[in-house]
Scaffold this active site. Structure first.
Site, PDB file in Angstrom:
ATOM      1  N   ARG A  51      -3.503 -10.293   4.967  1.00 56.11           N
ATOM      2  CA  ARG A  51      -4.060 -10.305   3.600  1.00 56.11           C
ATOM      3  C   ARG A  51      -2.989  -9.722   2.683  1.00 56.11           C
ATOM      4  NH1 ARG A  51      -6.734  -6.761   0.112  1.00 56.11           N
ATOM      5  NH2 ARG A  51      -8.336  -7.746  -1.215  1.00 56.11           N
ATOM      6  N   LYS A  94       0.816  -1.216   0.000  1.00 58.30           N
ATOM      7  CA  LYS A  94       0.000   0.000   0.000  1.00 58.30           C
ATOM      8  C   LYS A  94       0.850   1.267   0.000  1.00 58.30           C
ATOM      9  CE  LYS A  94      -4.333  -1.875   1.645  1.00 58.30           C
ATOM     10  NZ  LYS A  94      -5.365  -1.928   2.705  1.00 58.30           N
TER      11      LYS A  94
END
Length: 273
Positions: free
Chosen positions: A255, A221
């Site tokens: 995840r 991210k």
């Protein structure tokens, strides 16, 4: 701490890894990579071999400012992939990344094992009932606004207090409908600045007050690559570093796009216990 997936009790006291399979053309990291059946099956098989317990399939990009996709288009993208994966890997535990109740219904009817909802039921009033009807595990994420507006929704009185209050309310709504297996995702990168993401990671152990499994979705991210001065493709090492921090702060599920490296984090983390 366990969840029931299709009759399998999954022990989350030892952290598990969820592999990401994005079938959207505009995902921030792997958009458009998985549009051919052969490539999808090869990627899924590799993630399973590398140790993923869950495979999370999504056909609606939730990156900041993502283009809105109709329910019909989302269904048209995801249903064939769900059917393909369950045919090829009958024992797979498929998580469906959607905020729409109808998408959840149709995927669960075809054999998916759980629902991963970025809105915790706030973007579709029928979602909680859909999950309750199927009695599957439900991942509820913290989000303010929508993927299209969340970058303007970063004002908090007290970040952790606000997130805990949000989850308390959403968990209560789920419990009324007798949803048994709940997992919380604090929503790294969703309606949070870079500084707020690191505050959240630093204080993530406070989420254990809810006494529910915690999913951490940090993989590649912008909170990583903006600090490092790179991009999503160059953020694997940073992801690994923060995944270890998340495990130390109580994460039960990672995840990730890169299952092998995440599994190595789990194994090394367990060696400290």
């Amino acid at each position: 701490m366990t969840i029931n997936c299709k009759g399998n009790l999954i022990d989350l006291n030892i952290p598990k890894v969820m592999g990401i399979l994005n079938i959207t053309p505009d995902s921030f990291f792997d958009g458009g990579m998985y549009k051919h059946e052969k490539v999808i099956l090869e990627k899924t098989e590799q993630m399973i071999e590398d140790g993923a317990i869950f495979i999370d399939v999504g056909s609606y990009s939730s990156k900041p400012g993502a283009t809105h996709v109709s329910q019909e288009e989302e269904l048209g993208r995801i249903i064939p992939i769900v059917e393909l994966l369950l045919k090829e890997f009958p024992q797979i535990l498929l998580s469906i990344d959607t905020f729409r109740a109808e998408v959840a219904h149709q995927c669960l009817d075809r054999g998916a094992a759980m629902i991963n909802d970025i809105s915790a039921g706030k973007m579709d009033a029928n979602m909680l009932k859909a999950v309750a009807d199927h009695q599957v595990p439900y991942i509820m994420m913290h989000l303010k606004g929508t993927p299209q507006t969340m970058q303007q929704e970063t004002s908090y009185e007290d970040l952790m207090k606000d997130i805990l209050f949000y989850f308390s309310e959403r968990v209560a709504a789920a419990r009324v409908l007798k949803i048994n297996d709940l997992i919380i995702d604090p929503g790294f990168g969703f309606a949070k600045t870079v500084a707020q993401n690191y505050e959240l990671l630093q204080k993530m152990d406070l989420l254990q007050l809810l006494d529910l499994p915690i999913l951490a979705g940090l993989s590649r991210k912008s909170m990583i690559y903006k600090i490092l001065g790179t991009d999503a493709k160059g953020a694997l090492n940073g992801t690994t570093a923060l995944n270890m921090v998340a495990l130390n702060r109580g994460a039960n599920i990672l995840r990730v796009h890169d299952v092998k490296e995440a599994m190595e984090c789990v194994k090394l983390n367990q060696a400290f216990l």
